[in-house]
Design a protein around this motif. Structure first.
Motif, short mmCIF file in Angstrom:
data_model
loop_
_atom_site.label_atom_id
_atom_site.label_comp_id
_atom_site.label_asym_id
_atom_site.label_seq_id
_atom_site.Cartn_x
_atom_site.Cartn_y
_atom_site.Cartn_z
N MET A 133 0.18 32.57 -2.55
CA MET A 133 -1.01 31.92 -2.67
C MET A 133 -2.01 32.81 -2.08
N PRO A 134 -1.92 34.73 -2.50
CA PRO A 134 -3.12 34.91 -1.75
C PRO A 134 -4.54 34.63 -2.41
N ALA A 135 -4.40 34.06 -3.22
CA ALA A 135 -6.00 33.85 -4.21
C ALA A 135 -6.79 32.59 -3.07
N VAL A 136 -6.09 31.92 -1.91
CA VAL A 136 -6.53 30.75 -1.45
C VAL A 136 -6.54 31.43 -0.24
N ASN A 137 -7.28 31.99 0.12
CA ASN A 137 -7.66 31.96 1.84
C ASN A 137 -8.32 31.38 2.46
N LYS A 138 -8.08 30.03 2.55
CA LYS A 138 -8.06 28.97 4.31
C LYS A 138 -6.80 27.11 3.44
N ALA A 139 -6.37 27.67 4.13
CA ALA A 139 -5.43 25.91 3.54
C ALA A 139 -4.94 25.91 5.73
N GLU A 140 -5.16 24.41 5.73
CA GLU A 140 -4.32 24.36 6.89
C GLU A 140 -3.31 22.73 7.34
N LEU A 141 -2.44 23.01 8.22
CA LEU A 141 -1.09 21.99 8.32
C LEU A 141 -1.53 20.69 8.97
N ILE A 142 -2.21 19.72 9.70
CA ILE A 142 -2.43 18.87 10.65
C ILE A 142 -1.83 17.17 10.22
N GLU A 143 -0.45 17.77 11.54
CA GLU A 143 -0.32 16.45 11.84
C GLU A 143 0.38 16.08 9.70
N GLY A 144 1.02 17.30 9.14
CA GLY A 144 1.81 17.42 8.21
C GLY A 144 1.60 17.17 7.47
N THR A 145 0.59 17.05 7.14
CA THR A 145 -0.60 16.96 5.99
C THR A 145 -1.40 18.93 5.40
N VAL A 146 -1.48 18.87 4.20
CA VAL A 146 -2.14 19.62 3.65
C VAL A 146 -3.43 19.27 3.63
N TYR A 147 -5.27 20.10 4.28
CA TYR A 147 -6.03 20.13 3.90
C TYR A 147 -6.30 21.42 3.53
N MET A 148 -7.18 21.35 2.32
CA MET A 148 -7.63 22.77 1.64
C MET A 148 -8.92 22.03 0.93
N PRO A 149 -9.66 22.49 1.82
CA PRO A 149 -11.39 22.54 2.32
C PRO A 149 -12.28 22.89 0.89
N SER A 150 -13.29 22.43 0.79
CA SER A 150 -14.48 22.58 -0.16
C SER A 150 -14.63 24.01 0.21
N PRO A 151 -15.35 24.97 -1.13
CA PRO A 151 -16.42 25.87 -0.70
C PRO A 151 -17.41 25.65 0.35
N VAL A 152 -17.59 26.87 1.32
CA VAL A 152 -18.80 27.11 2.15
C VAL A 152 -19.32 26.84 1.79
#
Length: 258
Positions: A59-78
């Motif tokens: 997913m090259p268009a996504v510039n921030k995603a995180e895996l925290i304790e096995g759960t995916v988090y994709m933050p809102s626009p900054v």
């Protein structure tokens, strides 16, 4: 005047009622055919780190995603006031410290960190010791950070609930020595020190200063950074890096490894 500029508070209290926002992924270009069979990341996915990486790379268009304790988090626009400007101030503070500390180069901005099998965060800022000087993190053959950086910083507005709970626990369990969370909407900064397996709040010293234990001379003037007073912020670094403790630290960094 923005809330985060007017409160001017450094504290270790934790607010738990923030909510993570989600965002949809909008693409201007079609995905390559080779990636069409790979499921897209979605906020809340429960994944292994390997599967998280596989989907993230696709997913090259996504510039921030995180895996925290096995759960995916994709933050809102900054947002600018709540994140963009505070991020720049904190980054400038760290860069200035590194510029006055020869032998220390491990500063990173939004770099993926492979912590363990359930956690792959992308901290706003990190500072790590050289691996041959006792550092616990290194850049692996894929170009990612593996292990626990000595210092992690997060600018926290909509992400307070995750930054001060699951993410904090992941950093603590993996041995991140110091963790800074700037809660911009409350105008507060939390600086945690890892002692005997638990995070304890760093105590504010005379003059409103917070002083790193992992990096001698890294002093933070809370009032200055919360007021966006860059000259006074950098003066606190000047003071910290003029101490005998900082000189001894630079000496250790310059000593040839055994």
């Amino acid at each position: 005047m923005e809330l985060w500029l007017t409160k001017r508070v450094c504290s270790s209290s934790v607010q738990t009622d923030a909510r993570m926002n989600t965002m949809s992924v909008v693409r201007s270009q079609p995905l390559p055919a080779a990636t069409l069979s790979i499921p897209l990341l979605a906020n809340g996915d429960q994944l292994t780190r390997r599967e998280f990486e596989r989907r993230y790379v696709a997913m090259p268009a996504v510039n921030k995603a995180e895996l925290i304790e096995g759960t995916v988090y994709m933050p809102s626009p900054v947002r600018f006031e709540q994140h963009g400007r505070p991020h720049s101030l904190l980054a400038g503070w760290l860069v200035y410290y590194v510029s006055r500390t020869p032998g220390l180069t491990g500063i990173g901005d939004n770099s993926t960190v492979r912590l363990d099998e359930d956690n792959e965060p992308q901290p706003d800022l990190i500072l790590m010791m050289p691996a041959d000087r006792g550092g616990h993190a290194m850049v692996d053959s894929d170009g990612y950070i593996t292990g626990a950086p000595e210092l992690v910083c997060e600018i926290s507005a909509s992400t307070v609930s995750i930054d001060l709970h699951d993410k904090l626990n992941a950093y603590r369990r993996n041995g991140v020595r110091e963790y800074i969370v700037w809660r911009t909407e409350e105008g507060a900064i939390d600086w945690f020190i890892l002692r005997e397996g638990r995070y304890q709040p760093l105590q504010i010293e005379e003059g409103g200063l917070l002083k790193s234990e992992a990096f001698p001379g890294l002093w933070l003037n809370c009032d200055a950074i919360l007021q966006s007073d860059l000259p006074r912020l950098l003066q606190s670094v000047d003071a910290g890096t003029s101490t005998p403790e900082h000189a001894a630290f630079v000496g250790r960094l310059s000593t040839a490894p055994k």
